[in-house]
Design an enzyme around this catalytic site. Structure first.
Site, PDB file in Angstrom:
ATOM      1  N   CYS A  16       0.737  -1.291  -0.020  1.00 54.80           N
ATOM      2  CA  CYS A  16       0.178  -0.145   0.527  1.00 54.80           C
ATOM      3  C   CYS A  16       0.933   1.207  -0.161  1.00 54.80           C
ATOM      4  O   CYS A  16       1.972   1.239   0.657  1.00 54.80           O
ATOM      5  CB  CYS A  16      -0.894   0.135   1.775  1.00 54.80           C
ATOM      6  SG  CYS A  16      -1.450   1.600   1.099  1.00 54.80           S
ATOM      7  N   ASP A  17       0.554   2.150  -0.392  1.00 58.77           N
ATOM      8  CA  ASP A  17       1.289   3.530  -0.602  1.00 58.77           C
ATOM      9  C   ASP A  17       0.802   4.705   0.589  1.00 58.77           C
ATOM     10  O   ASP A  17       1.231   5.631   0.208  1.00 58.77           O
ATOM     11  CB  ASP A  17       1.535   3.744  -1.741  1.00 58.77           C
ATOM     12  CG  ASP A  17       0.085   4.635  -2.232  1.00 58.77           C
ATOM     13  OD1 ASP A  17      -1.697   4.312  -1.643  1.00 58.77           O
ATOM     14  OD2 ASP A  17      -0.816   6.264  -2.826  1.00 58.77           O
TER      15      ASP A  17
ATOM     16  N   HIS B 168      -4.796  -0.114   5.948  1.00 59.27           N
ATOM     17  CA  HIS B 168      -5.665   0.943   6.117  1.00 59.27           C
ATOM     18  C   HIS B 168      -5.856   1.187   7.223  1.00 59.27           C
ATOM     19  O   HIS B 168      -7.549   1.604   7.711  1.00 59.27           O
ATOM     20  CB  HIS B 168      -6.307   1.093   5.099  1.00 59.27           C
ATOM     21  CG  HIS B 168      -6.401   1.810   3.694  1.00 59.27           C
ATOM     22  ND1 HIS B 168      -6.837   1.680   2.731  1.00 59.27           N
ATOM     23  CD2 HIS B 168      -4.739   1.972   3.044  1.00 59.27           C
ATOM     24  CE1 HIS B 168      -6.396   2.170   1.609  1.00 59.27           C
ATOM     25  NE2 HIS B 168      -4.948   1.906   1.829  1.00 59.27           N
TER      26      HIS B 168
ATOM     27  N   TYR C 150      -6.492   6.128   8.236  1.00 51.70           N
ATOM     28  CA  TYR C 150      -7.579   5.980   7.555  1.00 51.70           C
ATOM     29  C   TYR C 150      -8.383   5.599   8.865  1.00 51.70           C
ATOM     30  O   TYR C 150      -9.469   4.491   9.018  1.00 51.70           O
ATOM     31  CB  TYR C 150      -7.651   4.425   6.860  1.00 51.70           C
ATOM     32  CG  TYR C 150      -7.170   5.049   5.340  1.00 51.70           C
ATOM     33  CD1 TYR C 150      -8.602   4.917   4.421  1.00 51.70           C
ATOM     34  CD2 TYR C 150      -5.853   5.057   4.830  1.00 51.70           C
ATOM     35  CE1 TYR C 150      -8.115   4.964   3.170  1.00 51.70           C
ATOM     36  CE2 TYR C 150      -5.739   5.435   2.927  1.00 51.70           C
ATOM     37  CZ  TYR C 150      -7.512   5.126   1.993  1.00 51.70           C
ATOM     38  OH  TYR C 150      -6.995   5.817   1.268  1.00 51.70           O
TER      39      TYR C 150
ATOM     40  N   ARG D 297     -15.817  10.817  -2.367  1.00 49.10           N
ATOM     41  CA  ARG D 297     -14.824  11.009  -3.390  1.00 49.10           C
ATOM     42  C   ARG D 297     -14.414  10.627  -4.732  1.00 49.10           C
ATOM     43  O   ARG D 297     -13.998  11.246  -5.477  1.00 49.10           O
ATOM     44  CB  ARG D 297     -13.886  10.249  -2.109  1.00 49.10           C
ATOM     45  CG  ARG D 297     -12.781  10.497  -2.885  1.00 49.10           C
ATOM     46  CD  ARG D 297     -10.660  10.807  -2.527  1.00 49.10           C
ATOM     47  NE  ARG D 297     -10.207  11.386  -2.577  1.00 49.10           N
ATOM     48  CZ  ARG D 297      -8.990  11.291  -4.198  1.00 49.10           C
ATOM     49  NH1 ARG D 297      -9.755  12.830  -3.723  1.00 49.10           N
ATOM     50  NH2 ARG D 297      -8.344  11.447  -3.968  1.00 49.10           N
TER      51      ARG D 297
HETATM   52  P1  NAD Z   1      -9.048   3.887 -12.960  1.00 51.14           P
HETATM   53  O1  NAD Z   1     -10.787   3.468 -13.239  1.00 51.14           O
HETATM   54  O2  NAD Z   1      -9.022   5.244 -13.281  1.00 51.14           O
HETATM   55  O3  NAD Z   1      -8.086   2.352 -13.367  1.00 51.14           O
HETATM   56  C1  NAD Z   1      -8.108   0.863 -13.063  1.00 51.14           C
HETATM   57  C2  NAD Z   1      -8.432   0.478 -14.591  1.00 51.14           C
HETATM   58  O4  NAD Z   1      -8.489  -0.724 -14.123  1.00 51.14           O
HETATM   59  C3  NAD Z   1     -10.023   0.737 -15.527  1.00 51.14           C
HETATM   60  O5  NAD Z   1      -8.316   0.467 -16.871  1.00 51.14           O
HETATM   61  C4  NAD Z   1      -9.912  -0.803 -15.983  1.00 51.14           C
HETATM   62  O6  NAD Z   1     -10.639  -0.501 -16.704  1.00 51.14           O
HETATM   63  C5  NAD Z   1      -9.275  -1.734 -15.212  1.00 51.14           C
HETATM   64  N1  NAD Z   1     -10.087  -2.818 -14.473  1.00 51.14           N
HETATM   65  C6  NAD Z   1     -10.975  -3.196 -14.226  1.00 51.14           C
HETATM   66  N2  NAD Z   1     -10.888  -4.659 -13.766  1.00 51.14           N
HETATM   67  C7  NAD Z   1     -10.271  -5.352 -14.632  1.00 51.14           C
HETATM   68  C8  NAD Z   1      -9.799  -6.595 -15.189  1.00 51.14           C
HETATM   69  N3  NAD Z   1     -10.095  -7.074 -14.314  1.00 51.14           N
HETATM   70  N4  NAD Z   1      -8.014  -6.604 -15.986  1.00 51.14           N
HETATM   71  C9  NAD Z   1      -7.811  -5.641 -16.529  1.00 51.14           C
HETATM   72  N5  NAD Z   1      -8.094  -4.562 -16.184  1.00 51.14           N
HETATM   73  C10 NAD Z   1      -9.152  -4.286 -15.377  1.00 51.14           C
HETATM   74  O7  NAD Z   1      -8.811   3.671 -11.272  1.00 51.14           O
HETATM   75  P2  NAD Z   1      -7.684   4.595  -9.953  1.00 51.14           P
HETATM   76  O8  NAD Z   1      -8.180   5.243  -9.463  1.00 51.14           O
HETATM   77  O9  NAD Z   1      -6.464   4.610 -11.038  1.00 51.14           O
HETATM   78  O10 NAD Z   1      -7.276   3.689  -9.190  1.00 51.14           O
HETATM   79  C11 NAD Z   1      -6.882   1.855  -9.960  1.00 51.14           C
HETATM   80  C12 NAD Z   1      -6.297   1.175  -8.507  1.00 51.14           C
HETATM   81  O11 NAD Z   1      -5.053   1.415  -8.185  1.00 51.14           O
HETATM   82  C13 NAD Z   1      -7.392   0.874  -7.185  1.00 51.14           C
HETATM   83  O12 NAD Z   1      -7.552   0.311  -6.889  1.00 51.14           O
HETATM   84  C14 NAD Z   1      -7.610   2.087  -6.792  1.00 51.14           C
HETATM   85  O13 NAD Z   1      -7.614   1.810  -5.462  1.00 51.14           O
HETATM   86  C15 NAD Z   1      -5.384   1.956  -6.304  1.00 51.14           C
HETATM   87  N6  NAD Z   1      -4.591   2.325  -5.630  1.00 51.14           N
HETATM   88  C16 NAD Z   1      -4.163   1.750  -4.951  1.00 51.14           C
HETATM   89  C17 NAD Z   1      -2.913   1.922  -4.205  1.00 51.14           C
HETATM   90  C18 NAD Z   1      -2.721   1.990  -3.303  1.00 51.14           C
HETATM   91  O14 NAD Z   1      -1.256   2.143  -2.805  1.00 51.14           O
HETATM   92  N7  NAD Z   1      -2.103   0.472  -2.542  1.00 51.14           N
HETATM   93  C19 NAD Z   1      -2.717   3.818  -4.472  1.00 51.14           C
HETATM   94  C20 NAD Z   1      -3.714   5.006  -5.468  1.00 51.14           C
HETATM   95  C21 NAD Z   1      -4.699   3.742  -6.388  1.00 51.14           C
HETATM   96  C1  LMR Z   2      -7.509   6.945  -5.554  1.00 49.59           C
HETATM   97  O1  LMR Z   2      -6.511   7.558  -5.501  1.00 49.59           O
HETATM   98  O2  LMR Z   2      -8.544   7.232  -6.222  1.00 49.59           O
HETATM   99  C2  LMR Z   2      -7.638   6.013  -3.602  1.00 49.59           C
HETATM  100  O3  LMR Z   2      -7.274   4.737  -4.477  1.00 49.59           O
HETATM  101  C3  LMR Z   2      -7.337   6.962  -2.828  1.00 49.59           C
HETATM  102  C4  LMR Z   2      -7.866   8.421  -2.577  1.00 49.59           C
HETATM  103  O4  LMR Z   2      -7.225   9.201  -3.105  1.00 49.59           O
HETATM  104  O5  LMR Z   2      -9.007   8.018  -2.245  1.00 49.59           O
END
Ligand code: NAD
Ligand code: LMR
Length: 441
Positions: free
Chosen positions: A169-170, A199, A264, A284
């Site tokens: 997690c970031d 979280h 969180y 959000r």
């Molecule tokens: P986003 O909706 O812009 O992008 C997600 C992409 O995943 C979309 O293009 C979608 O089509 C694709 N997708 C969905 N199901 C899929 C599958 N089965 N196979 C391949 N591709 C698939 O979302 P976002 O806001 O950019 O966030 C992406 C993810 O990263 C989220 O899960 C978010 O919570 C996560 N995130 C994690 C961290 C962390 O550090 N843990 C930080 C930021 C974001």
């Molecule tokens: C996102 O960046 O969409 C989330 O994963 C975290 C947030 O900013 O709510």
């Protein structure tokens, strides 16, 4: 130095351009010969793919670049898969946030009923992604930072225990950057001790490499300001709602001033405040749709129109260099110390062995080795046990298709006031997720 082949799963993610720019910025540490974007939504990914193709031809012509929806093409020959998928995209994130709020319950993408709902959508596709990776590249490692990380990690533990998947997690990385700013250090100068779930955790020590303890100094600052710092230290968590979150850490610290809290925790300690300060018509998800998504995709379209990335580039997701640190740790056996989501197995001495916890680990080519965090106090232990049981029940409910366990999971969440409210929220979530969830009986 060896050159690697990397797949970014969730190629259409708003984070993809920032990650690609970050990778280009780190080629001296982590050389790349091939980069592939993989997504199951061709239309969304094509916009980013086309623009990044132009950019990479200009800035890194030696890297072979593809974007595809074909898993065989994506995963064949891959060394690393960086996974950031969002199953159901922002449409469903909006529902995860707005449905609970309609019932007076916290509406959040990873905490409370919305987080469980997102987890229920994500388990199947994440497992499928792991299977595809293993089918076409059995030696490939998946570095997963898709949310909701706690539920995905528990599902991986049960359903794919031997797979090479690392969940990270970031958020602790981002908060450590803020702490380093508070004490005028660089994040890399600091070593932490930390215990919790994803979280849902606490720093118990923040020391420099010489062993000087900064926790008291940081605590004094957080008691006044939360993690709000004046200088832009984290380009990811800068929107107004995040500024409020950083500030709220002050009230989290007040509950137990011994440790520095993960932001969180506000959803669990102050759910009434969170609901009162939320707008059920603009959550959000809307902030991200109108902000990050708009910005990233319009930059991509400008690059495509201009047929050049010159003067209209994407910004570097420098907050994400931890992904390169992790990949390097695996690739070059660097023994990097990082917080990871791993099976406890004694790392927290008085917590269940089979719980997925977030603790410092040393990472080498065989993966993470956990560092012992000793015993934790009863207050945090009880909170963690309640929350980890929500996560375990959710995964069991998914596997068994059990409505009963799903209802228990939501009833147990500290964000939900009663079993009656849990049932009402659950029934609305089931209605909204028909396309994604198994049937719960
Ligand atoms: P986003 O909706 O812009 O992008 C997600 C992409 O995943 C979309 O293009 C979608 O089509 C694709 N997708 C969905 N199901 C899929 C599958 N089965 N196979 C391949 N591709 C698939 O979302 P976002 O806001 O950019 O966030 C992406 C993810 O990263 C989220 O899960 C978010 O919570 C996560 N995130 C994690 C961290 C962390 O550090 N843990 C930080 C930021 C974001
Ligand atoms: C996102 O960046 O969409 C989330 O994963 C975290 C947030 O900013 O709510």
């Amino acid at each position: 130095m060896k050159e690697f082949s990397v797949v970014i799963a969730g190629g259409g993610s708003t984070y993809t351009p920032g990650i690609v720019m970050m990778l280009l910025d780190n080629l001296d540490r982590f050389p790349i010969k091939q980069l592939t974007l993989y997504d199951n939504d061709a239309d969304r990914q094509n916009v980013l793919g086309e623009s990044l193709d132009i950019l990479l031809k200009e800035q890194a012509p030696d890297i072979t670049f593809h974007y595809t929806t074909d898993p065989e093409k994506a995963f064949t020959g891959a060394d690393f898969c960086f996974a950031h998928i969002r199953v159901g995209k922002y449409d469903m994130r909006e529902k995860d946030e707005k449905i609970p709020l309609k019932h007076g319950v916290v509406g959040q993408e990873t905490c409370g009923p919305g987080g469980v709902a997102y987890g229920m959508r994500s388990i199947g596709p994440m497992v499928e992604l792991i299977d595809l990776m293993e089918q076409y590249s059995p030696d490939c490692w998946m570095l997963n930072y898709s949310n909701p990380a706690a539920i995905i990690a528990e599902a991986c533990r049960i359903l794919r225990p031997n797979s090479k998947v690392l969940n990270i997690c970031d958020m602790p990385v981002g908060t450590l950057r803020r702490m380093s700013q508070i004490i005028d250090k660089q994040p890399n100068d600091l070593e932490v001790r930390y215990f919790g779930l994803n979280h849902f955790g606490w720093w118990t020590s923040v020391k420099d490499k010489e062993g000087h303890e900064y926790l008291p100094q940081i605590r004094d600052y957080v008691a006044e300001n939360g993690y709000l710092t004046q200088i832009e230290v984290d380009t990811q968590h800068m929107d107004q709602s995040w500024q409020d979150t950083h500030k709220k850490a002050k009230d989290l610290l007040a509950v137990d001033p011994r440790f520095l809290p993960n932001t969180y925790l506000k959803y669990y300690f102050y759910p009434d405040y969170e609901v009162e300060h939320s707008d059920a018509d603009y959550t959000r998800a809307n902030e991200v749709i109108d902000g990050r998504e708009q910005e990233v995709f319009s930059t991509a379209r400008t690059i495509i129109e201009n047929e050049t990335a010159a003067g209209s580039g994407f910004s570097i997701g420098s907050h994400a260099t931890f992904i390169v640190d992790l990949a390097r740790a695996i690739a070059f056996n660097t023994h990097e110390r990082m917080l990871m989501i791993v099976e406890n197995n004694g790392a927290i001495a008085n917590f269940d062995d089979d719980a997925m916890v977030e603790v410092p680990c040393i990472i080498g080519s065989d993966g993470p080795e956990t560092l012992s965090q000793g015993k934790i106090p009863e207050f945090e232990r009880a909170l963690m046990y309640q929350q980890v049981t929500v996560e375990k029940l959710a995964v069991e409910a998914y596997i068994e298709g059990s409505y009963q366990k799903f209802w228990q999971a939501l009833t147990l969440s500290k964000t939900v006031p009663s079993a009656a409210v849990a049932k009402n929220v659950l029934d609305d979530l089931i209605e909204a997720n028909q396309e994604y969830w198994p049937e719960f009986k």
